[in-house]
Design an enzyme around this catalytic site. Structure first.
Site, PDB file in Angstrom:
ATOM      1  N   ARG A  25       0.825  -1.189   0.000  1.00 60.92           N
ATOM      2  CA  ARG A  25       0.000   0.000   0.000  1.00 60.92           C
ATOM      3  C   ARG A  25       0.866   1.248   0.000  1.00 60.92           C
ATOM      4  NH1 ARG A  25      -4.653   0.831   3.824  1.00 60.92           N
ATOM      5  NH2 ARG A  25      -3.086   0.666   5.479  1.00 60.92           N
ATOM      6  N   SER A  47       6.817  -5.238   7.238  1.00 64.52           N
ATOM      7  CA  SER A  47       6.340  -6.130   8.306  1.00 64.52           C
ATOM      8  C   SER A  47       7.057  -7.468   8.341  1.00 64.52           C
ATOM      9  CB  SER A  47       4.845  -6.352   8.145  1.00 64.52           C
ATOM     10  OG  SER A  47       4.210  -5.131   7.926  1.00 64.52           O
ATOM     11  N   ASP A  81       5.006  -3.381  11.250  1.00 65.62           N
ATOM     12  CA  ASP A  81       3.579  -3.061  11.292  1.00 65.62           C
ATOM     13  C   ASP A  81       3.019  -2.975  12.709  1.00 65.62           C
ATOM     14  OD1 ASP A  81       3.934  -5.768  11.573  1.00 65.62           O
ATOM     15  OD2 ASP A  81       2.316  -6.370  10.225  1.00 65.62           O
TER      16      ASP A  81
HETATM   17  C1  GLC Z   1       5.383 -11.732  10.743  1.00 64.12           C
HETATM   18  C2  GLC Z   1       6.566 -10.792  10.644  1.00 64.12           C
HETATM   19  C3  GLC Z   1       6.389  -9.642  11.596  1.00 64.12           C
HETATM   20  C4  GLC Z   1       5.051  -8.978  11.390  1.00 64.12           C
HETATM   21  C5  GLC Z   1       3.958 -10.009  11.516  1.00 64.12           C
HETATM   22  C6  GLC Z   1       2.589  -9.431  11.318  1.00 64.12           C
HETATM   23  O1  GLC Z   1       5.400 -12.335  11.991  1.00 64.12           O
HETATM   24  O2  GLC Z   1       7.729 -11.503  10.939  1.00 64.12           O
HETATM   25  O3  GLC Z   1       7.417  -8.700  11.413  1.00 64.12           O
HETATM   26  O4  GLC Z   1       4.864  -7.987  12.352  1.00 64.12           O
HETATM   27  O5  GLC Z   1       4.172 -11.040  10.591  1.00 64.12           O
HETATM   28  O6  GLC Z   1       2.438  -8.901  10.052  1.00 64.12           O
END
Ligand code: GLC
Ligand code: BG6
Ligand code: GLC
Length: 863
Positions: free
Chosen positions: A513, A574, A628
């Site tokens: 996004r 993330s 995230d």
């Molecule tokens: C996975 C990633 C992490 C992220 C999570 C939620 O666990 O390793 O960094 O926060 O997914 O998206």
């Protein structure tokens, strides 16, 4: 008492209306005809088997039976073997206490076992025909609505009769029974006849009492969830007229019969029709005629004045074809009367009129039921069989013929066959139990499988402890810990004074996004666009992936008209990144299905900058790289200052929280805290007005809990399978138990297993079920929605290419529930560890805190 065809049709139409009233939720409570769902969903299909004991209570005879359906020696395929014994039911027990009645019932059962030398050590399945109106929430529960037919036992109304019987069997002791099903006699009769005739969809009793049941379309049965298939409805038509619907057909004799009955005002239709009352109606008419001098020269005997002195057996005898008149004379002489030949003719006539009215009323009710079935089917010509039982039908010489004739006259477009249930109702009750037994053993097996997903308090406590230990270990040193505890270099939460225009990029799931965010006086405006990341890019080269991102950003800047602005940019990435500053971080490892080459170990901000440079069309000032979870916490903290935890329950799962700087030991030990020394860390780079740094947000990456085997005791074979099939086997074990990307896969593994075991989809593994990933989070969420009727669950499954029955959809829903419940509980246990840690950090007894949450699983899942 004479009814012509128009009147019969009128009564039939009224009954049809009563049926509708009883079926609908809005009007059921006030309906005189109760239309009780029986939970019997199919007529026999020939697969039933087993040995059953059966009890039959409520007709003129109380019986105990042993029924063998296609099992044991000497029974040919398709046969049923029965042994029965009739036990007395003393009159005083019909008006005693519930315990007395059922103690007697269970003692007779025990006596039967002993007499027939049936092994009392073994557990025996038991079927129960109970011929009184009961509300049944399930097949093995029946709450008595009211007594009738001369029974008036105290303390049972509103009680679950099945439980009462179980308790009595316990009290009697010395036998082990599993009461599988309680059925009304009409239902049992339909099932008995349905065993030999697949067209049998109606059960009819014209005995001591009267009643009928039939197979109704589930979509019309408001009182039971689901729209699929059909269910047998016990009409309890005896109550027709209890609300005055038959007042214009009721005679003074009916009123008198009702007034002196055990249940005045109730079962009005039954009192005009059934065996318990026919003789009485005849007696009252004859008595009145005699009193008026029209019979016996005006002579009235004491016996003729006495209730019950003319029985239904007498009525049957008086109407016998050849001996009828002679029998009438005998009956009257036995009453102490001296009838003339004309008297006998007249009394026989009275009897005929009373019994004729009875069969006409039954014909009216039956026609309504058949009309309804025909309407449901939308068929022009209906072929149907009615299974019948009851002393009146069986012993009255003219009754069956008259009934058949009227029904066929009223419904010329129906081919109606009447079958007498000569083996009584217990065969049918045993068949219902056989189906119940099969389903119970199936659901037991399903439950056994699902019990793997049940976590007790102790196990959850253990998860919490392991999580806590993991958090501590991760904070302590650099080593490869399962919970990485990555510093975010974010020391402060927003305070509402933030302003300006920023670009935000968000990569973390199936979508990328791009957003333009403007902050002004505690308000923000957001413009955004979503770009999908094709699988081949997720798992191609790093260069391709970042080029793709640059292309998307370029498109977005064009779209927003800000291509030349060099906006300050935040990059939500993330995945676990080892950060050394707010704007640099090396990707430790991919998670969640990403697997692009040449990224792990590299600074992802650098990778993005390079891609932008390669593109050479725009420039960005990338100032922050954040996970995230951190982004979520910051978003929520912008509105709620107590927010100090960020949770993601989406494609993946993860959590961040504000930790005391002093506890992040690894930051202090680190010899190569390359960019900033301890001093800068705690004091440096503060802008004016900013407070001293004491906390830092830590991205826990808790999804890695269990990667060292510490969750072995809760991980199931299904989880292992999912893990093995993933792009990162052995990694992110906690995430694989809790997040959207994997829950559907776990469900699929369980469904595969149940199907292999023949418990689902008729044992057939379809191509769709073999496809990984068919159960996306949104489908799980839809399936588990509270308000969803089973039919809709079936629709969803159908869309996924899974052809399911109603029963299948119930099981699928259960499986989804077990898997998602465990996920939520595990997240809860992990969160408890974090919250407790924050509380202890502050030395508090009680902590008030806010958790900012995001993720499709959390947002879409109904529970
Ligand atoms: C996975 C990633 C992490 C992220 C999570 C939620 O666990 O390793 O960094 O926060 O997914 O998206
Ligand atoms: C029997 C059933 O076959 O029919 C009884 O087993 C039922 O439970 C009966 O009530 C109806 O007939 P009657 O005439 O005995 O009431
Ligand atoms: C009574 C009962 C009903 C039963 C019928 C025939 O009407 O209420 O449940 O089916 O008698 O026995």
């Amino acid at each position: 008492m004479r009814l012509n065809d128009d009147q019969i049709c009128e009564i039939s139409a009224r009954f049809l209306a009563e049926m509708k009233k009883g079926l609908s939720v809005e009007s059921n409570a006030a309906a005189a005809v109760k239309m009780l769902p029986t939970h019997v969903r199919s007529t026999p299909d020939g697969s039933e088997k087993g040995q059953f004991l059966a009890l039959d209570l409520g007709g003129s005879k109380f019986k105990v039976l042993q029924v063998k359906v296609r099992e044991g020696v000497g029974i040919r395929k398709g046969e049923v073997e029965m042994e029965e014994k009739i036990y007395p039911m003393p009159t005083e027990l019909r008006s005693g206490t519930g315990a007395e009645l059922f103690d007697h019932v269970s003692e007779c059962l025990k006596e039967f076992l002993q007499e027939k030398k049936i092994d009392t050590e073994k557990k025996h399945p038991l079927a129960f025909t109970f011929s009184f109106p009961c509300e049944q929430p399930s097949l093995d529960q029946g709450f008595l609505l009211s007594w009738c037919k001369n029974y008036r036992v105290r303390g049972l109304q509103g009680k679950d009769v099945v439980r009462v019987l179980r308790d009595a069997i316990c009290r009697t002791g010395g036998m082990d029974m599993e009461l599988l099903a309680m059925v009304n006699d009409t239902v049992a009769t339909m099932m008995t006849c349905g065993f030999d005739d697949p067209y049998c969809e109606v059960g009819l009793i014209i005995g001591t009492g009267t009643n009928a049941c039939y197979m109704e379309d589930m979509r019309h049965v408001d009182l039971v969830e689901g729209d699929e298939g059909r269910m047998c409805i016990n009409t309890e038509w005896a109550g027709f007229g209890d609300d005055g619907a038959l007042n214009d057909f009721i005679t003074e004799f009916d009123r008198e019969v009702d007034a002196v009955s055990s249940n005045p005002g109730k079962q009005i239709f039954e009192k005009m029709v059934s065996g318990l009352y026919l003789g009485e109606l005849v007696r009252l008419v004859v008595l009145k005629m005699a009193k008026r001098g029209k019979l016996f020269d005006g002579h009235v005997s004491d016996a003729l004045r006495t209730k019950g002195k003319i029985t239904t057996a007498d009525v049957a005898a008086m109407e016998e074809y050849r001996n009828g008149l002679k029998n009438t004379k005998d009956v009257l002489m036995n009453l102490g009367l001296s009838p003339s030949h004309d008297d006998c003719i007249a009394v026989q006539h009275v009897s005929t009129i009373v019994s004729f009215r009875s069969s006409n009323l039954v014909a009216a009710g039956l026609s309504a039921i058949l009309t309804r079935i025909k309407q449901n089917r939308n068929q022009r010509v209906l072929r149907v069989t009615v299974g019948v039982d009851g002393t009146v039908y069986k012993t009255h010489p003219q009754y069956p013929k008259r009934l058949h004739k009227v029904v066929r006259r009223l419904l010329p477009e129906c081919h109606v066959k009447f079958v007498l249930s000569d083996s009584g109702s217990s065969k049918g009750a045993a068949l219902v139990s056989a189906v119940a037994q099969r389903l119970t053993s199936q659901s037991r097996k399903v439950e056994e499988t699902l019990s793997n997903f049940k976590l007790g308090k102790e196990q959850l406590q253990l998860v919490k402890d392991r999580m806590r230990a993991g958090l501590e270990a991760g904070l302590r040193s650099q080593g490869p810990f399962t919970i990485k505890m990555l510093p975010s270099f974010i020391f402060h939460k927003p305070d509402g004074t933030e302003h300006g225009k920023y670009l935000a990029l968000d990569l973390g799931g199936t979508n990328f996004r791009a957003l333009l965010v403007r902050f002004k006086r505690q308000k923000s405006r957001i413009y955004h666009k979503i770009y999908t990341i094709p699988l081949e890019i997720m798992q191609g080269t790093g260069e391709e992936l970042f080029d793709h991102l640059a292309e998307c950003v370029c498109d977005f800047l064009d779209y927003m008209g800000v291509k030349n602005a060099r906006l300050p940019t935040g990059f939500t990435f993330s995945f676990p990144c080892e950060q050394t500053a707010i704007d640099t971080g090396k990707l430790v490892t991919w998670t969640k299905g990403f697997n692009a080459t040449d990224c792990e170990g590299h600074d992802v901000v650098g990778l993005l900058r390079e891609a932008i440079r390669r593109r050479n069309e725009f420039d960005l000032d990338i100032v922050a790289l954040i996970n995230d979870t951190v982004g979520t916490m910051m978003s929520c903290a912008y509105e709620d200052p107590h927010c100090e935890i960020g949770l993601i329950a989406g494609t993946g799962t993860n959590l961040c929280y504000m930790e005391e700087l002093k506890n992040i030991e690894k930051l202090h030990h680190k010899s190569n805290t390359a960019d900033r020394d301890k001093n800068t860390l705690e004091n440096g780079e503060e802008t004016e007005g900013e407070t001293r740094r004491s906390k830092m947000c830590i991205n826990t990456e808790w999804g890695g809990l269990g990667d060292d085997g510490s969750l072995e005791n809760i991980i199931t074979a299904f989880d292992t399978e999912v893990d093995q099939n993933s792009v990162n086997p052995g990694k992110q074990r906690f995430e694989k138990l809790t997040s959207g990307m994997y829950l559907g896969e776990i469900v699929r593994q369980v469904l595969l297993d149940l199907t292999r075991g023949g418990l689902l989809f008729r044992g057939h593994i379809s191509e769709s079920l073999k496809k990984p990933g068919i159960f996306e989070t949104r489908y799980l969420s839809q399936i588990e929605s509270d308000h969803l009727a089973l039919l809709q669950v079936r629709c969803i499954l159908q869309k996924l290419g899974l052809d399911s029955t109603c029963h299948d959809s119930i099981i699928v829903k259960q499986v989804c529930g077990a898997v998602s419940r465990r996920a939520a509980q595990l997240c809860g246990a992990g969160m408890a560890a974090v919250v407790d840690k924050i509380r202890e950090n502050r030395g508090l007894d009680h902590l008030n805190t806010t958790v900012g949450v995001d993720g499709a699983l959390y947002k879409l899942h109904p529970q």
